[in-house]
Design an enzyme around this catalytic site. Structure first.
Site, PDB file in Angstrom:
ATOM      1  N   ASN A  84       0.838  -1.188   0.000  1.00 21.32           N
ATOM      2  CA  ASN A  84       0.000   0.000   0.000  1.00 21.32           C
ATOM      3  C   ASN A  84       0.885   1.256   0.000  1.00 21.32           C
ATOM      4  OD1 ASN A  84      -2.334   1.657   0.261  1.00 21.32           O
ATOM      5  ND2 ASN A  84      -3.348   0.034   1.415  1.00 21.32           N
ATOM      6  N   HIS A 114      23.383   2.671  12.558  1.00 25.52           N
ATOM      7  CA  HIS A 114      24.544   3.506  12.841  1.00 25.52           C
ATOM      8  C   HIS A 114      25.165   3.080  14.165  1.00 25.52           C
ATOM      9  CE1 HIS A 114      23.465   6.252   9.585  1.00 25.52           C
ATOM     10  NE2 HIS A 114      22.213   6.125  10.007  1.00 25.52           N
ATOM     11  N   ALA A 159      -0.626  -3.404  13.329  1.00 28.05           N
ATOM     12  CA  ALA A 159      -0.387  -2.014  12.936  1.00 28.05           C
ATOM     13  C   ALA A 159       0.371  -1.265  14.021  1.00 28.05           C
ATOM     14  CB  ALA A 159      -1.716  -1.316  12.660  1.00 28.05           C
ATOM     15  N   LYS A 165      13.087  -7.930  16.933  1.00 24.16           N
ATOM     16  CA  LYS A 165      13.698  -9.257  16.950  1.00 24.16           C
ATOM     17  C   LYS A 165      12.876 -10.186  16.082  1.00 24.16           C
ATOM     18  CE  LYS A 165      11.443 -10.757  21.246  1.00 24.16           C
ATOM     19  NZ  LYS A 165      11.688 -11.275  22.617  1.00 24.16           N
ATOM     20  N   ARG A 182      -0.029 -14.593  20.262  1.00 24.51           N
ATOM     21  CA  ARG A 182      -0.686 -15.894  20.124  1.00 24.51           C
ATOM     22  C   ARG A 182      -0.284 -16.520  18.803  1.00 24.51           C
ATOM     23  NH1 ARG A 182      -5.096 -16.055  16.661  1.00 24.51           N
ATOM     24  NH2 ARG A 182      -6.000 -14.046  16.001  1.00 24.51           N
TER      25      ARG A 182
END
Length: 211
Positions: A84, A114, A159, A165, A182
């Protein structure tokens, strides 16, 4: 060792040298042309997308504007990827995207980082770590994926999440920092939103579609 070679090896390097920027700008020109296309120019968008990305399978679609440090040179799409508005790929290192991946609006996938050490960072030095996204992954609007992360097949990233990780396959992960809440389960075969049920009697016509 040149700065370009240091970049390729994931080492700390200076990204502002001419040997890198001169090549980088060539790819940015193609991305500019892609973003300047009109909505009716579907075939031209497809042509430019396959030209600007490192590789791009069939039935992929990017809604302009698309942003990438290297114009998508280090981005590798599988089949049927959908992005999108405002997908940003900081593609100083490779970004691998599997088949049937969906990106919501304003998603950021970053490979550049950095050094924490102030005197190195003050010189504008950076290093890059690749990102891998599996098949059939959905990354929700405004999510950010940081350098070095792998996201497994069928995962859903909520969202606004900040993915710092690895996320395993077949799970739902949300939050800042993003965490697994879950696994994808049998309940997801019954409900599509809260207590609203999937009308399976009408699903076959979608599932038969090879899109």
């Amino acid at each position: 060792m040149t700065e370009a070679e240091r970049m390729e090896k994931g080492m700390i390097y200076d990204a502002t040298v001419n040997e890198i920027m001169d090549i980088q700008n060539q790819y940015l020109e193609v991305m500019y042309d892609f973003n300047a296309t009109r909505p009716s120019q579907i075939e031209e968008r497809e042509r430019l997308m396959k030209k600007m990305l490192g590789s791009c399978g069939d039935h992929c679609y990017i809604e302009p504007p698309f942003h990438a440090n290297w114009g998508g040179k280090h981005v590798f799409f599988g089949e049927a990827v959908y992005a999108n508005f405002n997908l940003t790929m900081v593609d100083d290192a490779n970004i691998y995207v599997g088949d049937k991946v969906m990106f919501g609006p304003n998603v950021v996938i970053a490979t550049a980082n950095h050094p924490i050490l102030p005197e190195l960072r003050a010189k504008g030095l950076q290093y890059n770590k690749e990102v891998r996204i599996g098949n059939n992954v959905w990354i929700g609007a405004g999510a950010v994926v940081v350098p070095g992360v792998t996201i497994g097949d069928n995962a859903v990233i909520g969202a606004g999440s900040i993915v710092v990780k690895d996320v395993p396959a077949n799970c739902v992960a949300v939050g800042n920092p993003c965490r697994v809440i879950r696994e994808v389960s049998e309940r997801d075969r019954v409900y599509f939103y809260r207590d609203e049920k999937i009308d399976w009697e009408n699903m076959e016509r979608y599932l038969k579609n090879d899109k």
